[in-house]
Scaffold this motif. Sequence first.
Motif, PDB file in Angstrom:
ATOM      1  N   GLN A  67      -7.782 -18.574   4.729  1.00 27.42           N
ATOM      2  CA  GLN A  67      -6.404 -18.535   4.266  1.00 27.42           C
ATOM      3  C   GLN A  67      -5.732 -17.276   4.794  1.00 27.42           C
ATOM      4  O   GLN A  67      -6.385 -16.264   5.049  1.00 27.42           O
ATOM      5  CB  GLN A  67      -6.330 -18.581   2.741  1.00 27.42           C
ATOM      6  N   GLU A  68      -4.408 -17.371   4.965  1.00 23.41           N
ATOM      7  CA  GLU A  68      -3.641 -16.230   5.436  1.00 23.41           C
ATOM      8  C   GLU A  68      -3.582 -15.179   4.324  1.00 23.41           C
ATOM      9  O   GLU A  68      -3.378 -15.508   3.150  1.00 23.41           O
ATOM     10  CB  GLU A  68      -2.223 -16.666   5.816  1.00 23.41           C
ATOM     11  N   VAL A  69      -3.762 -13.925   4.706  1.00 27.45           N
ATOM     12  CA  VAL A  69      -3.699 -12.841   3.732  1.00 27.45           C
ATOM     13  C   VAL A  69      -2.932 -11.667   4.326  1.00 27.45           C
ATOM     14  O   VAL A  69      -2.784 -11.543   5.552  1.00 27.45           O
ATOM     15  CB  VAL A  69      -5.105 -12.356   3.303  1.00 27.45           C
ATOM     16  N   LEU A  70      -2.449 -10.819   3.436  1.00 23.87           N
ATOM     17  CA  LEU A  70      -1.882  -9.534   3.810  1.00 23.87           C
ATOM     18  C   LEU A  70      -2.849  -8.470   3.308  1.00 23.87           C
ATOM     19  O   LEU A  70      -3.294  -8.533   2.156  1.00 23.87           O
ATOM     20  CB  LEU A  70      -0.501  -9.351   3.177  1.00 23.87           C
ATOM     21  N   VAL A  71      -3.184  -7.525   4.149  1.00 26.47           N
ATOM     22  CA  VAL A  71      -4.186  -6.527   3.813  1.00 26.47           C
ATOM     23  C   VAL A  71      -3.530  -5.149   3.783  1.00 26.47           C
ATOM     24  O   VAL A  71      -2.949  -4.710   4.774  1.00 26.47           O
ATOM     25  CB  VAL A  71      -5.346  -6.527   4.827  1.00 26.47           C
ATOM     26  N   LYS A  72      -3.625  -4.482   2.638  1.00 23.96           N
ATOM     27  CA  LYS A  72      -3.152  -3.110   2.512  1.00 23.96           C
ATOM     28  C   LYS A  72      -4.352  -2.172   2.548  1.00 23.96           C
ATOM     29  O   LYS A  72      -5.337  -2.383   1.836  1.00 23.96           O
ATOM     30  CB  LYS A  72      -2.380  -2.907   1.207  1.00 23.96           C
ATOM     31  N   THR A  73      -4.263  -1.138   3.370  1.00 24.07           N
ATOM     32  CA  THR A  73      -5.341  -0.163   3.467  1.00 24.07           C
ATOM     33  C   THR A  73      -4.744   1.169   3.880  1.00 24.07           C
ATOM     34  O   THR A  73      -3.526   1.305   4.001  1.00 24.07           O
ATOM     35  CB  THR A  73      -6.425  -0.627   4.461  1.00 24.07           C
ATOM     36  N   VAL A  74      -5.600   2.155   4.062  1.00 25.33           N
ATOM     37  CA  VAL A  74      -5.141   3.482   4.455  1.00 25.33           C
ATOM     38  C   VAL A  74      -5.813   3.893   5.752  1.00 25.33           C
ATOM     39  O   VAL A  74      -6.876   3.374   6.120  1.00 25.33           O
ATOM     40  CB  VAL A  74      -5.436   4.534   3.357  1.00 25.33           C
ATOM     41  N   ALA A  75      -5.192   4.844   6.446  1.00 25.02           N
ATOM     42  CA  ALA A  75      -5.732   5.331   7.703  1.00 25.02           C
ATOM     43  C   ALA A  75      -6.914   6.261   7.446  1.00 25.02           C
ATOM     44  O   ALA A  75      -7.193   6.664   6.315  1.00 25.02           O
ATOM     45  CB  ALA A  75      -4.641   6.052   8.494  1.00 25.02           C
ATOM     46  N   GLU A  76      -7.585   6.618   8.540  1.00 19.31           N
ATOM     47  CA  GLU A  76      -8.791   7.430   8.431  1.00 19.31           C
ATOM     48  C   GLU A  76      -8.508   8.801   7.825  1.00 19.31           C
ATOM     49  O   GLU A  76      -9.351   9.390   7.141  1.00 19.31           O
ATOM     50  CB  GLU A  76      -9.439   7.604   9.816  1.00 19.31           C
ATOM     51  N   HIS A  77      -7.304   9.345   8.072  1.00 15.12           N
ATOM     52  CA  HIS A  77      -7.006  10.697   7.610  1.00 15.12           C
ATOM     53  C   HIS A  77      -6.414  10.726   6.211  1.00 15.12           C
ATOM     54  O   HIS A  77      -6.031  11.791   5.727  1.00 15.12           O
ATOM     55  CB  HIS A  77      -6.020  11.365   8.576  1.00 15.12           C
ATOM     56  N   ALA A  78      -6.335   9.593   5.529  1.00 17.51           N
ATOM     57  CA  ALA A  78      -5.787   9.569   4.175  1.00 17.51           C
ATOM     58  C   ALA A  78      -6.712  10.311   3.220  1.00 17.51           C
ATOM     59  O   ALA A  78      -7.940  10.251   3.330  1.00 17.51           O
ATOM     60  CB  ALA A  78      -5.599   8.127   3.713  1.00 17.51           C
ATOM     61  N   SER A  79      -6.113  11.022   2.275  1.00 15.56           N
ATOM     62  CA  SER A  79      -6.906  11.760   1.290  1.00 15.56           C
ATOM     63  C   SER A  79      -7.436  10.793   0.227  1.00 15.56           C
ATOM     64  O   SER A  79      -6.944   9.675   0.074  1.00 15.56           O
ATOM     65  CB  SER A  79      -6.056  12.833   0.621  1.00 15.56           C
ATOM     66  N   GLN A  80      -8.419  11.269  -0.536  1.00 13.59           N
ATOM     67  CA  GLN A  80      -8.973  10.438  -1.596  1.00 13.59           C
ATOM     68  C   GLN A  80      -7.960  10.195  -2.704  1.00 13.59           C
ATOM     69  O   GLN A  80      -8.011   9.178  -3.396  1.00 13.59           O
ATOM     70  CB  GLN A  80     -10.237  11.097  -2.172  1.00 13.59           C
ATOM     71  N   VAL A  81      -7.009  11.116  -2.893  1.00 15.02           N
ATOM     72  CA  VAL A  81      -5.958  10.901  -3.878  1.00 15.02           C
ATOM     73  C   VAL A  81      -5.092   9.714  -3.469  1.00 15.02           C
ATOM     74  O   VAL A  81      -4.726   8.871  -4.291  1.00 15.02           O
ATOM     75  CB  VAL A  81      -5.103  12.174  -4.028  1.00 15.02           C
ATOM     76  N   GLN A  82      -4.779   9.621  -2.180  1.00 14.36           N
ATOM     77  CA  GLN A  82      -3.992   8.489  -1.694  1.00 14.36           C
ATOM     78  C   GLN A  82      -4.771   7.186  -1.805  1.00 14.36           C
ATOM     79  O   GLN A  82      -4.208   6.136  -2.125  1.00 14.36           O
ATOM     80  CB  GLN A  82      -3.565   8.759  -0.249  1.00 14.36           C
ATOM     81  N   VAL A  83      -6.076   7.250  -1.548  1.00 18.33           N
ATOM     82  CA  VAL A  83      -6.922   6.067  -1.717  1.00 18.33           C
ATOM     83  C   VAL A  83      -6.933   5.627  -3.178  1.00 18.33           C
ATOM     84  O   VAL A  83      -6.856   4.443  -3.505  1.00 18.33           O
ATOM     85  CB  VAL A  83      -8.353   6.351  -1.222  1.00 18.33           C
ATOM     86  N   SER A  84      -7.015   6.620  -4.077  1.00 19.31           N
ATOM     87  CA  SER A  84      -7.035   6.316  -5.504  1.00 19.31           C
ATOM     88  C   SER A  84      -5.750   5.637  -5.943  1.00 19.31           C
ATOM     89  O   SER A  84      -5.760   4.649  -6.687  1.00 19.31           O
ATOM     90  CB  SER A  84      -7.239   7.608  -6.302  1.00 19.31           C
ATOM     91  N   LEU A  85      -4.596   6.137  -5.465  1.00 22.18           N
ATOM     92  CA  LEU A  85      -3.318   5.520  -5.802  1.00 22.18           C
ATOM     93  C   LEU A  85      -3.234   4.091  -5.277  1.00 22.18           C
ATOM     94  O   LEU A  85      -2.694   3.201  -5.943  1.00 22.18           O
ATOM     95  CB  LEU A  85      -2.166   6.354  -5.230  1.00 22.18           C
ATOM     96  N   LEU A  86      -3.769   3.870  -4.064  1.00 18.90           N
ATOM     97  CA  LEU A  86      -3.767   2.520  -3.504  1.00 18.90           C
ATOM     98  C   LEU A  86      -4.484   1.560  -4.434  1.00 18.90           C
ATOM     99  O   LEU A  86      -3.990   0.452  -4.720  1.00 18.90           O
ATOM    100  CB  LEU A  86      -4.430   2.530  -2.127  1.00 18.90           C
ATOM    101  N   LEU A  87      -5.653   1.952  -4.941  1.00 20.64           N
ATOM    102  CA  LEU A  87      -6.424   1.066  -5.808  1.00 20.64           C
ATOM    103  C   LEU A  87      -5.751   0.871  -7.160  1.00 20.64           C
ATOM    104  O   LEU A  87      -5.647  -0.247  -7.660  1.00 20.64           O
ATOM    105  CB  LEU A  87      -7.832   1.629  -6.001  1.00 20.64           C
ATOM    106  N   GLN A  88      -5.285   1.968  -7.755  1.00 23.28           N
ATOM    107  CA  GLN A  88      -4.679   1.848  -9.079  1.00 23.28           C
ATOM    108  C   GLN A  88      -3.410   1.011  -9.044  1.00 23.28           C
ATOM    109  O   GLN A  88      -3.200   0.132  -9.882  1.00 23.28           O
ATOM    110  CB  GLN A  88      -4.359   3.247  -9.621  1.00 23.28           C
ATOM    111  N   GLU A  89      -2.533   1.288  -8.083  1.00 26.42           N
ATOM    112  CA  GLU A  89      -1.269   0.570  -8.034  1.00 26.42           C
ATOM    113  C   GLU A  89      -1.447  -0.850  -7.516  1.00 26.42           C
ATOM    114  O   GLU A  89      -0.717  -1.757  -7.914  1.00 26.42           O
ATOM    115  CB  GLU A  89      -0.282   1.347  -7.174  1.00 26.42           C
ATOM    116  N   GLY A  90      -2.430  -1.050  -6.627  1.00 22.71           N
ATOM    117  CA  GLY A  90      -2.675  -2.391  -6.121  1.00 22.71           C
ATOM    118  C   GLY A  90      -3.236  -3.326  -7.176  1.00 22.71           C
ATOM    119  O   GLY A  90      -3.027  -4.544  -7.109  1.00 22.71           O
TER     120      GLY A  90
END
Length: 549
Positions: free
Chosen positions: A294-317
Amino acid sequence: MKCLMFVLLLPACLAHLNVYLSSAEVWRLLGLTAELFYVRDGQINFYALNFVVPVPATIGELHFTWQSLTRKPLPYTLHVKLGETNENGVRAVDVLHPPTFNISSEGYVPTEPQTWRVDLPCTHTVAAEVEVTISLNVSTGSSSTTLHFKRKKICLKEALRTAVRVDSVPHAPTSADIFYAGAGCAGGALLIAVVAAAACRARARKLRRARSDEQDAHAFLPDSSCKSAASYTSYRRPTSLPAAAAEEKARDLQQRIAELTIQRCRVRLRSVAMEGTFGRVYRGTYADEDAREQEVLVKTVAEHASQVQVSLLLQEGCMLYGLHHERVLSVLGVSIEDQTAPFLLYPWNSNWRNLKQFLLACRGVTLGGTAQGAPPPPLTTQHVVRMALHALDGLIYLHSQHVLHKDIAARNCIVDENLRVMIADNALSRDLFPADYHCLGDNENRPIKWLALEALTKRQFSPAADVWALGVLLWELTTLAHQPYAEVDPFEVAAYLRDGYRLQQPANCPDELFAVMAYCWAMSPDDRPTLPQLQIFLRDFHTQLTRFV
């Protein structure tokens, strides 16, 4: 460093042992008031042990708490091992002095809770990362168990001020404290989410079987804390909560991620849809267990993203997880694998577009460097009102599930070729639409020009605050995504609103439609219309418009 293998775990050894990070230590590292257990009453959290915890340069010591639950102390041995070199060939001994314990390397686990410390002193001659493995062996004479706690210590050439000590943890953290703890530990709430998420997998399977009837209801929050009519929740920002409430909140997020987890090998990325400084949105496909794609949209972060930004991605997603409505776009799955950026998957259709990008395209403007085809046909007032009704339907459903969105805006909606609108979460919005977010010196980027006055000045969120933002969204639809209060400095917005000023009536906007916006921006939350009232008015107004077509 290769993955460490665990020796045979015998219940006789760990059946009566606790090893954990105290709530004070979790606060110091993560800015959360909750305990993180590695072993609780003999139950081992393997994923917590396997997770490599980054230790920022501002923290030079780690604290662990343990307790023997038997009537006698348990013998132990402790030792620490450093990785020989990192990926750049820098030797560990040039970066970090030999770690030391504040207790002996051999002794007995006490029968009362005791906290012990590991010092990780940097040499401050080389800026690099060092892999540290702390090994604890506990034995009962006939059997023994070894636990490995893995850390990645970050050292800089210049010494930084030390972080908050365990014995001086504040009970009423400020926003600056939360930012410092989150950015300094480079883990934020992600550690709690990732560590216990996988630990919940086995338990989640049992829970799903036992609660199959409940799952059919697709409740957003299965715990009773969010069932009262006055209880609204959002996982966008950490708050100062009692320890029990914070632990319950974190546990719910962990369980949601555990239930959403999918295998990375089933995801195929095809092209970049949007890209920011650290965030990326891909178009791709997902193959389920029956090999159906199935078609999907994938949200992720770049290699240089901080763990705080990764955390926000998971919480808000995961904010809209478990919600099922035709006007709400909820996350489909989460892929979290060691040493890689997490993926958030959303169901997608090739005809769907971000609403803000669509509105900008309607007036010939592109955003984010994405390729645009022919401009969409002009929007009529009838179109605008129908799209507003779609967003309103989605928001009514969210509030019926006791969920506050807190960031209703065109950038957080999608639209299809038939102008049907769906509300989505705000994951990566700060990065993909940086002009819409501002920091007022409180270390937090917020959608200042979409916030109600009480949300902006007092951090008070309510259904009425979402109504205010819905009025701004209606203004965006009418102006084709012009920037609200473009002439007002973000620092002056609160005073501007307090003095009674509001957004101007757009050109070609009927007085009746602008009156709806103005009502949404009433100073007092009690004076703003409710969502059902807005729905009735907009439906009647839409009916009147269709009579002239």
